[in-house]
Design a protein around this motif. Structure first.
Motif, PDB file in Angstrom:
ATOM      1  N   ILE A  46       0.837  -1.206   0.000  1.00 51.66           N
ATOM      2  CA  ILE A  46       0.000   0.000   0.000  1.00 51.66           C
ATOM      3  C   ILE A  46       0.869   1.252   0.000  1.00 51.66           C
ATOM      4  O   ILE A  46       0.610   2.205  -0.751  1.00 51.66           O
ATOM      5  N   LEU A  47       1.929   1.237   0.805  1.00 45.85           N
ATOM      6  CA  LEU A  47       2.794   2.415   0.902  1.00 45.85           C
ATOM      7  C   LEU A  47       3.708   2.594  -0.306  1.00 45.85           C
ATOM      8  O   LEU A  47       4.405   3.596  -0.412  1.00 45.85           O
ATOM      9  N   ARG A  63     -10.117   9.444  -5.249  1.00 50.13           N
ATOM     10  CA  ARG A  63      -9.082   8.704  -4.532  1.00 50.13           C
ATOM     11  C   ARG A  63      -8.104   9.679  -3.872  1.00 50.13           C
ATOM     12  O   ARG A  63      -8.043  10.854  -4.235  1.00 50.13           O
ATOM     13  N   GLN A  64      -7.372   9.147  -2.897  1.00 51.16           N
ATOM     14  CA  GLN A  64      -6.300   9.897  -2.248  1.00 51.16           C
ATOM     15  C   GLN A  64      -5.134   8.955  -2.023  1.00 51.16           C
ATOM     16  O   GLN A  64      -5.333   7.786  -1.673  1.00 51.16           O
ATOM     17  N   GLN A  65      -3.918   9.456  -2.186  1.00 48.09           N
ATOM     18  CA  GLN A  65      -2.747   8.619  -1.951  1.00 48.09           C
ATOM     19  C   GLN A  65      -2.592   8.357  -0.458  1.00 48.09           C
ATOM     20  O   GLN A  65      -2.797   9.254   0.375  1.00 48.09           O
ATOM     21  N   VAL A  66      -2.248   7.121  -0.121  1.00 53.04           N
ATOM     22  CA  VAL A  66      -1.986   6.735   1.270  1.00 53.04           C
ATOM     23  C   VAL A  66      -0.538   7.068   1.576  1.00 53.04           C
ATOM     24  O   VAL A  66       0.373   6.629   0.869  1.00 53.04           O
ATOM     25  N   ILE A  67      -0.326   7.859   2.624  1.00 50.69           N
ATOM     26  CA  ILE A  67       1.022   8.293   3.009  1.00 50.69           C
ATOM     27  C   ILE A  67       1.621   7.378   4.068  1.00 50.69           C
ATOM     28  O   ILE A  67       2.799   7.099   4.059  1.00 50.69           O
ATOM     29  N   ASP A  68       0.784   6.929   5.007  1.00 48.96           N
ATOM     30  CA  ASP A  68       1.280   6.085   6.088  1.00 48.96           C
ATOM     31  C   ASP A  68       0.123   5.299   6.698  1.00 48.96           C
ATOM     32  O   ASP A  68      -1.045   5.674   6.546  1.00 48.96           O
TER      33      ASP A  68
END
Length: 138
Positions: A46-47, A63-68
């Protein structure tokens, strides 16, 4: 290859509504995150560039990017996970999706493309776009 997450955005009517809600959330907490009970086991995938795809009114719409992914324990000793998100919300082409509980993994081949033109079905009234989507026409 990155792995994505799909999640319902409960109570949200449009991607702009999600942007407004998250903007006020960020003003209070200094960042954007979604808290969930279960921590994804496939964290590294995912990261590696994965996003959270939001289902709004019966369709994946943005959508949004997963940062952590941050695990934590609350005061009662219950484990949770914060999905820390990039504040930028990217519109996608609407793609029908039924309601479900929690979150699910979403592979790249199942993700709708980004809506680069900004047209999508936003120009249609919501009820008309929903009906066309239910008929499989958009």
């Amino acid at each position: 290859m990155s792995l994505n997450i799909i999640k319902l955005s409960v109570g949200t009517e449009t991607p702009d509504g999600l942007r407004e809600w998250q903007s006020s959330f960020q003003a209070i907490y200094g960042r954007v995150y979604h808290t969930t009970r279960m921590t994804p086991k496939r964290k590294d995938e995912i990261l590696a560039g994965g996003s959270i795809y939001w289902v709004i009114k019966g369709a994946i719409r943005c959508r949004q990017q997963v940062i952590d992914l941050e695990e934590f324990v609350n005061e009662e000793g219950t484990k949770y996970c914060r999905i820390v998100l990039d504040p930028e919300i990217v519109d996608t082409r609407p793609y029908p999706h039924r309601a479900f509980q929690g979150w699910r993994y979403l592979t790249e081949d199942k993700c709708p493309p980004d809506d680069k033109q900004g047209g999508g079905t936003e120009a249609l009234p919501d009820d008309m776009a929903d009906e066309l989507r239910n008929l499989g026409l958009i």
